[in-house]
Design an enzyme around this catalytic site. Structure first.
Site, PDB file in Angstrom:
ATOM      1  N   GLU A   1      -8.611   0.401  -3.067  1.00  0.00           N
ATOM      2  CA  GLU A   1      -9.518   0.341  -1.931  1.00  0.00           C
ATOM      3  C   GLU A   1     -10.329   1.621  -1.837  1.00  0.00           C
ATOM      4  O   GLU A   1      -9.912   2.671  -2.311  1.00  0.00           O
ATOM      5  CB  GLU A   1      -8.717   0.202  -0.617  1.00  0.00           C
ATOM      6  CG  GLU A   1      -7.865  -1.015  -0.509  1.00  0.00           C
ATOM      7  CD  GLU A   1      -7.141  -1.067   0.826  1.00  0.00           C
ATOM      8  OE1 GLU A   1      -6.636  -2.146   1.170  1.00  0.00           O
ATOM      9  OE2 GLU A   1      -7.061  -0.029   1.523  1.00  0.00           O
ATOM     10  N   HIS A  36      -5.460   3.570  -1.672  1.00  0.00           N
ATOM     11  CA  HIS A  36      -6.770   3.909  -1.115  1.00  0.00           C
ATOM     12  C   HIS A  36      -6.985   5.410  -1.337  1.00  0.00           C
ATOM     13  O   HIS A  36      -6.655   6.214  -0.468  1.00  0.00           O
ATOM     14  CB  HIS A  36      -6.808   3.561   0.369  1.00  0.00           C
ATOM     15  CG  HIS A  36      -8.153   3.690   1.005  1.00  0.00           C
ATOM     16  ND1 HIS A  36      -8.564   2.894   2.053  1.00  0.00           N
ATOM     17  CD2 HIS A  36      -9.192   4.530   0.760  1.00  0.00           C
ATOM     18  CE1 HIS A  36      -9.784   3.242   2.425  1.00  0.00           C
ATOM     19  NE2 HIS A  36     -10.180   4.234   1.650  1.00  0.00           N
ATOM     20  N   ASN A  57       0.857  -1.196   0.000  1.00  0.00           N
ATOM     21  CA  ASN A  57       0.000   0.000   0.000  1.00  0.00           C
ATOM     22  C   ASN A  57       0.892   1.244   0.000  1.00  0.00           C
ATOM     23  O   ASN A  57       1.717   1.419   0.908  1.00  0.00           O
ATOM     24  CB  ASN A  57      -0.913  -0.022   1.222  1.00  0.00           C
ATOM     25  CG  ASN A  57      -1.946   1.088   1.204  1.00  0.00           C
ATOM     26  OD1 ASN A  57      -1.631   2.240   0.906  1.00  0.00           O
ATOM     27  ND2 ASN A  57      -3.186   0.767   1.536  1.00  0.00           N
ATOM     28  N   THR A  83      -8.468   6.490   9.586  1.00  0.00           N
ATOM     29  CA  THR A  83      -8.022   5.258   8.946  1.00  0.00           C
ATOM     30  C   THR A  83      -9.158   4.241   9.062  1.00  0.00           C
ATOM     31  O   THR A  83     -10.072   4.403   9.866  1.00  0.00           O
ATOM     32  CB  THR A  83      -6.735   4.718   9.590  1.00  0.00           C
ATOM     33  OG1 THR A  83      -6.233   3.614   8.818  1.00  0.00           O
ATOM     34  CG2 THR A  83      -6.965   4.280  11.033  1.00  0.00           C
ATOM     35  N   HIS A 133      -4.042  -4.491   7.866  1.00  0.00           N
ATOM     36  CA  HIS A 133      -4.122  -3.380   8.814  1.00  0.00           C
ATOM     37  C   HIS A 133      -3.202  -3.677   9.996  1.00  0.00           C
ATOM     38  O   HIS A 133      -3.482  -4.546  10.813  1.00  0.00           O
ATOM     39  CB  HIS A 133      -5.538  -3.093   9.321  1.00  0.00           C
ATOM     40  CG  HIS A 133      -5.712  -1.649   9.717  1.00  0.00           C
ATOM     41  ND1 HIS A 133      -6.163  -0.681   8.853  1.00  0.00           N
ATOM     42  CD2 HIS A 133      -5.448  -1.010  10.871  1.00  0.00           C
ATOM     43  CE1 HIS A 133      -6.205   0.489   9.459  1.00  0.00           C
ATOM     44  NE2 HIS A 133      -5.755   0.324  10.695  1.00  0.00           N
TER      45      HIS A 133
END
Length: 262
Positions: free
Chosen positions: A84, A53, A17, A119, A211
């Site tokens: 995402e 994201h 990510n 988040t 995560h």
């Protein structure tokens, strides 16, 4: 250009990510650090995918980053591009534009974030979210994307995720990461995730996870939780890269994965 293809076995894929790279870049107007260069270095080092994201406020990934990275992924046909976001905010507009340009888009991960959320911190719930998810999942799949739903590790929710048309779930792993320092709590959390993964697979879903996974907790998670197809790791990996560099960091995370499958 891409290196030799990464072997496609049953081993968990690492998707990097890049949001935090964009967050640092956005503090100035110099274009550094480069998101596309970061992606290239991670892919060269053996990452199996790139995740972003793009939130509506563009506090990290910006719209042009999506298309720059999608263009880059043309040169890596054996790797995956995962976007995402909340399908009821900006995500579906972006996905439509990516596909309209003929660019690669392998997976859309639907996350129930609010617009200003710090988040991601919770998953979809069933049956509450079922009705509104059905049409956006159908549209995403019509665009040619696999659909993964961000979910809490609740075994009883997995049948609902499958019923709305999802292909995979991404298990929200922050509770596991938070429990890492206490062996008893860690074991309890690992059992929750193990049962959730088995329930997802029994329902016909693939399993992703992400995560707060890091070099300390990743191997034990993958040893305990069966059949994880992909882990998406951003904050810890980019923090490590500040000290180790992208290449050594991606290699270190892939070693963590290898150790889980040794």
């Amino acid at each position: 250009m891409a290196s030799d293809p990464v072997p496609q076995g049953c081993k968990t894929a690492l998707s990097v990510n890049l949001n935090k790279v964009a967050l640092v870049r956005n503090t100035r107007h110099l274009g550094i650090p480069s998101v596309t260069k970061a992606a290239t270095l991670c892919l060269q080092a053996g990452a199996r995918g790139i995740t972003i994201h793009p939130r509506p406020d563009e506090r990290h990934i910006r719209r042009h980053d999506v298309f720059d990275l999608a263009e880059l992924m043309r040169d890596w046909p054996d790797r995956e591009f995962n976007i995402e976001g909340n399908p009821f905010h900006n995500l579906m507009d972006i996905a439509r534009d990516v596909r309209a340009r003929g660019l690669p888009l392998h997976q859309l991960t639907f996350v129930p974030d609010s617009e200003g959320q710090f988040t991601s911190d919770h998953g979809w719930a069933f049956p509450q979210d079922a009705q509104r998810l059905v049409p956006v999942i159908a549209e995403a799949k019509a665009l040619g994307a696999r659909v993964s739903l961000f979910m809490d590790p609740a075994p009883e929710q997995m049948i609902g995720a499958h019923a709305v048309g999802a292909d995979r779930v991404e298990l929200y792993t922050e509770p596991y990461a938070a429990a890492w320092v206490d062996p008893a709590s860690r074991a309890e959390q690992l059992e929750r995730y193990r049962r959730a993964a088995l329930a997802a697979q029994a329902a016909g879903l693939g399993v992703n996870a992400g995560h707060d996974l890091n070099r300390d907790n990743l191997t034990e998670f993958l040893r305990t939780v069966p059949g994880v197809d992909e882990v998406s790791i951003g904050h810890a990996l980019i923090a490590d890269a500040l000290e180790l560099g992208y290449v050594d960091t991606v290699s270190a995370y892939n070693r963590c994965i290898d150790q889980a499958f040794a």
